[in-house]
Write a protein that holds these residues in place. Structure first.
Motif, PDB file in Angstrom:
ATOM      1  N   ASN A  75       1.023  -1.379   0.756  1.00 47.22           N
ATOM      2  CA  ASN A  75       0.066   0.002   0.047  1.00 47.22           C
ATOM      3  C   ASN A  75       0.495   1.802   0.048  1.00 47.22           C
ATOM      4  O   ASN A  75       1.191   1.568   1.059  1.00 47.22           O
ATOM      5  N   GLN A  76       0.838   1.971  -1.423  1.00 45.92           N
ATOM      6  CA  GLN A  76       1.918   3.502  -1.371  1.00 45.92           C
ATOM      7  C   GLN A  76       1.463   4.129  -0.289  1.00 45.92           C
ATOM      8  O   GLN A  76       2.453   4.924  -0.088  1.00 45.92           O
ATOM      9  N   GLU A  77       0.553   4.646  -0.298  1.00 44.48           N
ATOM     10  CA  GLU A  77       0.078   5.644   0.558  1.00 44.48           C
ATOM     11  C   GLU A  77       0.342   5.221   2.044  1.00 44.48           C
ATOM     12  O   GLU A  77       1.446   6.378   2.882  1.00 44.48           O
ATOM     13  N   ARG A  78       0.776   4.123   3.236  1.00 45.51           N
ATOM     14  CA  ARG A  78       0.451   3.683   4.101  1.00 45.51           C
ATOM     15  C   ARG A  78       2.378   4.287   4.099  1.00 45.51           C
ATOM     16  O   ARG A  78       3.039   4.374   5.030  1.00 45.51           O
ATOM     17  N   LEU A  79       3.193   3.357   3.021  1.00 45.77           N
ATOM     18  CA  LEU A  79       4.228   3.988   2.717  1.00 45.77           C
ATOM     19  C   LEU A  79       4.794   5.072   2.762  1.00 45.77           C
ATOM     20  O   LEU A  79       5.974   5.404   3.486  1.00 45.77           O
ATOM     21  N   GLY A  80       3.873   6.093   1.918  1.00 43.97           N
ATOM     22  CA  GLY A  80       4.122   7.468   2.260  1.00 43.97           C
ATOM     23  C   GLY A  80       4.299   8.076   3.317  1.00 43.97           C
ATOM     24  O   GLY A  80       5.095   9.118   4.067  1.00 43.97           O
TER      25      GLY A  80
END
Ligand code: NDP
Length: 309
Positions: free
Chosen positions: A179-184
């Motif tokens: 999940n890229q949002e969580r990574l960001g």
């Protein structure tokens, strides 16, 4: 009230007439039945009590605590005189807003797993990062200073691991998540940490070509808890000198099998569990803690062959 079975799951209702005469510690979580923390801590406290009378009446209990009642639970445990608390899923993030003091590393990671009694409430710490660092050193001979680390995951465990990596001076920290949002969110949070310019994020579904070929890989995703789970990353792309630390434990999963296939050094997360426990007990007792007794307690509770801490 019965106190001779510290491994029994207790409900918070029992706190209304809590009359344990000694010093009490507890782990809170939901679900909590599977937790080996009481076995681990009580094994260490038993041994410590043999040479230091002070610890003879220290006992560690487990309480099932749904998240919506965590604030009240912490107040009740304080009123009942508890000396320390461990928090596990799903409480580590919520509790950050419920402490009266917080350790800088725990603040940075946005999660606490260890609470220590103060006169007016609880001080919050996070011993997961310390647990990982000790486990890497002892099981894989890895010194985080100047290491190249590829961290998989961006949840609670990965946050603590990432903060520890930066505090310990890694050369490069690659963080991969689905999940890229969580990574960001994690990368933004790390901007406050020393050495944040050494962090690179990537999509775990499409690892980039420039990912280092030799590194310390840390699995902080929940992939691997079940033996049918796929490996979180394909190890074929890495050199055999790569070392793999898997925070999950209990099953020979695809990552473990793959590391064996490519002849890479591999260790599972039991040692991290033990070493985070060692740090928590050090915080509460202010004393030296017998890590091997904690490892023996954990292995016994899980039905594993004995291991060296
Ligand atoms: P979280 O729920 O906070 O995070 C889960 C992570 O796993 C996220 O990064 C999530 O990615 C990823 N993930 C879940 N399913 C998949 C999937 N199918 N494919 C790819 N990624 C996936 O959990 P925690 O951070 O608290 O715990 C993570 C692991 O670490 C667990 O296995 C836990 O048991 C272990 N742990 C071990 C400790 C020890 O002492 N050994 C201590 C703490 C944790 P996404 O954001 O994309 O959903």
């Amino acid at each position: 009230m019965q106190f001779d079975d510290p491994d029994r799951v207790r409900s918070l209702d029992e706190l209304k007439q809590w009359n344990y005469p000694g010093t009490a510690l507890a782990v809170l979580g939901s679900p909590i039945a599977h937790s080996v923390s009481p076995a681990m801590h009580n094994a260490a406290l038993n041994l410590m009590g043999q040479t230091q009378q002070l610890f003879l009446d220290w006992r560690y209990f487990k309480f099932d605590t749904p998240p919506e009642i965590l604030p009240r639970a912490l107040e009740q445990l304080h009123a009942a005189g508890f000396q320390g608390i461990n928090l596990t899923i799903p409480h580590k993030v919520q509790a950050v807003d419920l402490v009266v003091e917080i350790d800088p590393g725990a603040k940075l990671s946005g999660a606490v797993n260890t609470l220590h009694r103060r006169a007016n409430g609880w001080a919050g710490y996070n011993s997961d990062g310390y647990g990982m660092e000790q486990a890497l050193r002892r099981e894989l001979g890895v010194d985080l200073k100047d290491a190249t680390v590829i961290l998989l995951g961006a949840g609670g465990a990965a946050r603590a691991a990432a903060v520890q990596c930066l505090q310990s001076g890694v050369a490069e920290l690659w963080i991969g998540n689905r999940n890229q949002e969580r990574l960001g969110g994690l990368i933004e949070l790390l901007q406050e940490a020393p050495g944040s310019e050494r962090v690179r994020g990537f999509d775990l579904s499409e690892p980039p070509a420039e990912l280092p070929r030799q590194a310390v890989i840390v699995n902080a995703t929940s992939l691997g808890l079940k033996d049918e789970d796929p490996a979180p990353i394909d190890l074929a792309r890495f050199a055999p000198e790569t070392k793999v630390y898997d925070m999950t434990y209990g099953v020979e999963n695809a990552l473990a099998r793959s590391a064996k296939h490519y002849q890479m050094a591999y260790a599972d997360g039991l040692s991290m569990l033990v070493w985070q426990g060692v740090r928590s007990l050090e915080i509460w007792t202010g004393a030296q803690v017998p890590a091997q007794a904690m490892m023996d307690g954990a292995c016994h509770a899980k039905g594993y062959e004995p291991r060296r801490a």
